[in-house]
Design a protein around this motif. Structure first.
Motif, PDB file in Angstrom:
ATOM      1  N   ALA B  90     -55.273 -19.552 -22.568  1.00  6.68           N
ATOM      2  CA  ALA B  90     -55.322 -20.982 -22.858  1.00  6.68           C
ATOM      3  C   ALA B  90     -53.927 -21.523 -23.177  1.00  6.68           C
ATOM      4  O   ALA B  90     -53.597 -22.642 -22.821  1.00  6.68           O
ATOM      5  CB  ALA B  90     -56.272 -21.253 -24.019  1.00  6.68           C
ATOM      6  N   GLY B  91     -53.098 -20.681 -23.861  1.00  7.09           N
ATOM      7  CA  GLY B  91     -51.722 -21.093 -24.131  1.00  7.09           C
ATOM      8  C   GLY B  91     -51.615 -22.352 -24.965  1.00  7.09           C
ATOM      9  O   GLY B  91     -50.725 -23.167 -24.767  1.00  7.09           O
ATOM     10  N   ARG B  96     -50.252 -26.946 -33.252  1.00  4.00           N
ATOM     11  CA  ARG B  96     -50.790 -28.258 -32.918  1.00  4.00           C
ATOM     12  C   ARG B  96     -52.309 -28.213 -32.951  1.00  4.00           C
ATOM     13  O   ARG B  96     -52.914 -27.208 -32.581  1.00  4.00           O
ATOM     14  CB  ARG B  96     -50.336 -28.686 -31.523  1.00  4.00           C
ATOM     15  N   THR B  97     -52.902 -29.312 -33.374  1.00  7.86           N
ATOM     16  CA  THR B  97     -54.360 -29.397 -33.330  1.00  7.86           C
ATOM     17  C   THR B  97     -54.800 -29.489 -31.866  1.00  7.86           C
ATOM     18  O   THR B  97     -53.967 -29.593 -30.969  1.00  7.86           O
ATOM     19  CB  THR B  97     -54.849 -30.662 -34.056  1.00  7.86           C
ATOM     20  N   ILE B  98     -56.120 -29.455 -31.642  1.00  7.22           N
ATOM     21  CA  ILE B  98     -56.619 -29.572 -30.273  1.00  7.22           C
ATOM     22  C   ILE B  98     -56.145 -30.894 -29.661  1.00  7.22           C
ATOM     23  O   ILE B  98     -55.597 -30.918 -28.549  1.00  7.22           O
ATOM     24  CB  ILE B  98     -58.161 -29.488 -30.275  1.00  7.22           C
ATOM     25  N   TRP B 138     -56.967 -21.654 -33.445  1.00 11.75           N
ATOM     26  CA  TRP B 138     -57.593 -20.419 -33.928  1.00 11.75           C
ATOM     27  C   TRP B 138     -58.984 -20.654 -34.506  1.00 11.75           C
ATOM     28  O   TRP B 138     -59.745 -19.704 -34.705  1.00 11.75           O
ATOM     29  CB  TRP B 138     -56.698 -19.697 -34.939  1.00 11.75           C
ATOM     30  N   GLN B 139     -59.339 -21.914 -34.748  1.00  7.81           N
ATOM     31  CA  GLN B 139     -60.668 -22.201 -35.280  1.00  7.81           C
ATOM     32  C   GLN B 139     -61.707 -22.319 -34.162  1.00  7.81           C
ATOM     33  O   GLN B 139     -62.885 -22.520 -34.443  1.00  7.81           O
ATOM     34  CB  GLN B 139     -60.630 -23.504 -36.097  1.00  7.81           C
ATOM     35  N   LEU B 140     -61.258 -22.204 -32.890  1.00 10.78           N
ATOM     36  CA  LEU B 140     -62.166 -22.343 -31.752  1.00 10.78           C
ATOM     37  C   LEU B 140     -62.376 -21.002 -31.049  1.00 10.78           C
ATOM     38  O   LEU B 140     -61.520 -20.132 -31.105  1.00 10.78           O
ATOM     39  CB  LEU B 140     -61.577 -23.336 -30.742  1.00 10.78           C
ATOM     40  N   MET B 144     -63.921 -22.255 -25.779  1.00 12.34           N
ATOM     41  CA  MET B 144     -63.555 -23.614 -26.177  1.00 12.34           C
ATOM     42  C   MET B 144     -62.057 -23.834 -26.021  1.00 12.34           C
ATOM     43  O   MET B 144     -61.611 -24.915 -25.618  1.00 12.34           O
ATOM     44  CB  MET B 144     -63.983 -23.864 -27.623  1.00 12.34           C
ATOM     45  N   GLN B 145     -61.260 -22.799 -26.344  1.00 12.04           N
ATOM     46  CA  GLN B 145     -59.807 -22.914 -26.165  1.00 12.04           C
ATOM     47  C   GLN B 145     -59.469 -23.164 -24.703  1.00 12.04           C
ATOM     48  O   GLN B 145     -58.625 -23.995 -24.376  1.00 12.04           O
ATOM     49  CB  GLN B 145     -59.107 -21.641 -26.638  1.00 12.04           C
ATOM     50  N   GLN B 146     -60.153 -22.435 -23.816  1.00 12.28           N
ATOM     51  CA  GLN B 146     -59.863 -22.596 -22.393  1.00 12.28           C
ATOM     52  C   GLN B 146     -60.278 -23.994 -21.922  1.00 12.28           C
ATOM     53  O   GLN B 146     -59.611 -24.600 -21.103  1.00 12.28           O
ATOM     54  CB  GLN B 146     -60.579 -21.489 -21.593  1.00 12.28           C
ATOM     55  N   ARG B 147     -61.362 -24.507 -22.484  1.00 11.92           N
ATOM     56  CA  ARG B 147     -61.775 -25.872 -22.146  1.00 11.92           C
ATOM     57  C   ARG B 147     -60.723 -26.879 -22.607  1.00 11.92           C
ATOM     58  O   ARG B 147     -60.422 -27.844 -21.894  1.00 11.92           O
ATOM     59  CB  ARG B 147     -63.124 -26.185 -22.793  1.00 11.92           C
ATOM     60  N   ALA B 148     -60.182 -26.630 -23.801  1.00 10.69           N
ATOM     61  CA  ALA B 148     -59.122 -27.522 -24.296  1.00 10.69           C
ATOM     62  C   ALA B 148     -57.925 -27.476 -23.354  1.00 10.69           C
ATOM     63  O   ALA B 148     -57.288 -28.499 -23.090  1.00 10.69           O
ATOM     64  CB  ALA B 148     -58.707 -27.113 -25.704  1.00 10.69           C
TER      65      ALA B 148
END
Lengths: 287, 261
Positions: B90-91, B96-98, B138-140, B144-148
């Protein structure tokens, strides 16, 4: 509470060892005195007399504690005999030196990361600078600066900066280079400029490395400021207290100044640690 | 070259010079990708599928042949911000927040603050992440990270989406879900998508066109136009048409390997 118990245990062990060493090192003088006077002394008498000598080889902990109390709480801050006064002199040079050293260290690191010529040339010199004993170079810095009319705080701060820039350079170079190929490619796909890559990727990524270096750097700064006070025959500052103590064989004064320096260093490192915790937490990078 | 080709490669080659001699990452690659296509690249490691994507993105320079992206050279297309690139990881930046991560390319490209806010809201909705704006990566979960990261690639409205094994590190259940969402997103946005994968079912399920590649030198072995309709429920994977395409991909992969040793 859990962490306080091991700390107290270690402190207690150090104090016990310290008392033992004080008896052992100071007893020779007691025996010599007794032999000169032609009297026998019992062991308990010897122990008693090692505790309160005026110029002991190793002052007992309570003597140092009493000296610390006397020179901090019982003296006015403006007094030449107040350790707080002397600590402040050293602290001001430390903080100025730390600021100069950190600024210089960060600038050099940015140059090393972005410029190939600096990458190849600066690091060997930075390493070489740290192999020269500071005690050898400090007098020269003082003399040279004095000859161009710079005296007082600044020469000490420069010696202090000389010690503290190095860990900052090393840590910052590593931190600025910590983003991987993928992050850098990512910036490239967005057509980010080198300046944007620096401010938005490299600099924030380097923060944990920077703080680790700052902790080492601030302690080094204090050492630099104290060493900077030695060769000038300074009359103010913790270094001056160490020096005058050793001139007049005032071991209690030396140990009190040493302990004050140690407390000061611990406090400074603690403050940097606190700033680190707050900053990284606000950045969402707290461990 | 037809005029509606978004990506067109002719006799494309890329040779890396290494200490062990030249490595032919890509050789004689000819391919046209039309607007609105969903093209998957499948093949074993070393077949050049990621390298091809990186050439399209202007991250690698080809050593032979020509390639155009939106009628420009890849580097011009990169400067024109013609594509969004989704990497295998996801990188997301941990500091930074989402919302902040999705905003990052917008900040770099100089969108106004109001515009940034608007777009972040829109693309996070598109990937079903509304309500997570203020969370840190890190909270996801990994999915979900990949979706972001997909939202981040969509934020600046590039027509082309380049995806390099974006779901490779996720488990199959999450992957199914994301595949379904990706198809919906593709239908809604009409983007041209180039998608690198290791998984035959994923390639067949997603694509209008499947490019089967083989290694040493990296080249195109077969290009399969999928007969499946654009509208694809998950259970299309049990239909004979689906299995037939999957079979042809598998055959292609096997044949690509066969004359190697």
């Amino acid at each position: 509470m859990k962490s306080i118990l091991p700390i107290l245990t270690v402190v207690a062990a150090i104090i016990v060892l310290w008392y033992g060493a004080a008896v052992w090192l100071n007893s020779k003088w007691v025996y010599d005195q007794a032999a000169r006077a032609g009297v026998e002394v019992s062991f308990s008498e010897v122990v008693k007399q090692t505790m309160n000598q005026e110029r002991p080889k190793l002052p007992a902990p309570h003597q140092v504690a009493a000296e610390l109390w006397k020179t901090t709480v019982e003296k006015k801050i403006t007094s030449k005999r107040s350790l707080i006064f002397h600590s402040w002199i050293t602290l001001s040079a430390t903080l100025l030196g730390f600021a100069i050293g950190t600024g210089l260290g960060i600038l050099l690191a940015v140059g090393i990361v972005h410029n190939r010529a600096m990458d190849m040339s600066v690091m060997p010199w930075a390493i070489a600078s740290q192999t020269i004993p500071i005690i050898a170079i400090a007098p020269m810095i003082i003399v040279v600066l004095n000859s161009v009319g710079i005296q007082g705080l600044l020469p000490k701060a420069i010696i202090s900066a000389y010690l503290s820039f190095f860990p900052v350079v090393v840590g910052m170079v590593k931190g600025l280079r910590s983003p991987g190929m993928m992050e850098l490619d990512q910036m490239k796909t967005w057509n980010a400029s080198p300046a944007q890559t620096f401010w938005k990727l490299r600099l924030p990524a380097s923060m944990p490395y920077l703080f680790a270096s700052l902790k080492v750097g601030i302690a080094a700064s204090l050492v630099g400021a104290i060493v900077g006070e030695l060769p000038t025959g300074a009359i103010r500052g913790l270094g001056a207290r160490l020096l005058s103590g050793s001139y007049y064989g005032q071991t209690v004064q030396i140990w009190a100044a040493l302990l004050a320096a140690a407390i000061l260093a611990a406090g400074l490192v603690g403050i940097v640690g606190l700033i680190q915790r707050i900053t990284l937490r606000r950045m969402g990078m707290a461990q | 070259m037809t005029s509606d080709a978004v990506i067109a490669a002719r006799d494309l080659g890329l040779t890396f010079q290494t200490n062990d001699g030249p490595v032919h990452a890509l050789k004689d690659v000819n391919l046209q990708i039309a607007r609105g296509d969903f093209v998957s690249f499948i093949g074993p490691s070393g077949c050049g599928k990621t390298t091809f994507l990186r050439v399209v993105a202007g991250l690698e320079e080809p050593t032979a042949g020509q390639i155009t992206v939106n009628g420009m050279s890849p580097d011009e297309a990169r400067r024109a911000r013609a594509y969004g690139y989704v990497f295998q990881a996801a990188g997301l930046f941990p500091w930074r927040t989402i919302a902040g991560n999705v905003k990052l390319p917008l900040e770099i490209m100089g969108f106004t603050r109001a515009e940034q806010e608007k777009r972040v809201k829109k693309v996070l909705q598109l990937v079903d992440l509304e309500g997570f704006e203020r969370k840190f990566p890190w909270q996801l979960s990994g999915g979900m990270q990949q979706r972001a990261s997909i939202a981040r690639a969509l934020a600046f409205d590039a027509d082309i989406l380049l995806m390099d094994e974006p779901f490779g590190a996720l488990d199959e259940i999450v992957r199914d879900h994301l595949n379904e969402q990706l198809l919906k997103l593709w239908a809604r946005t009409g983007k041209t998508i180039a998608f690198v994968t290791h998984s035959i079912p994923e390639a067949v399920y997603l694509s209008t066109k499947i490019v089967v590649m083989s290694p040493r030198p990296g080249r195109i072995h077969d290009v399969i136009e999928s007969p499946l309709p654009r509208e694809r429920p998950l259970d299309i994977r049990d239909t004979p048409e689906f299995l037939e395409v999957a079979h042809r991909v598998r055959e292609g992969l096997r044949a690509g390997h066969a004359y190697e040793g």
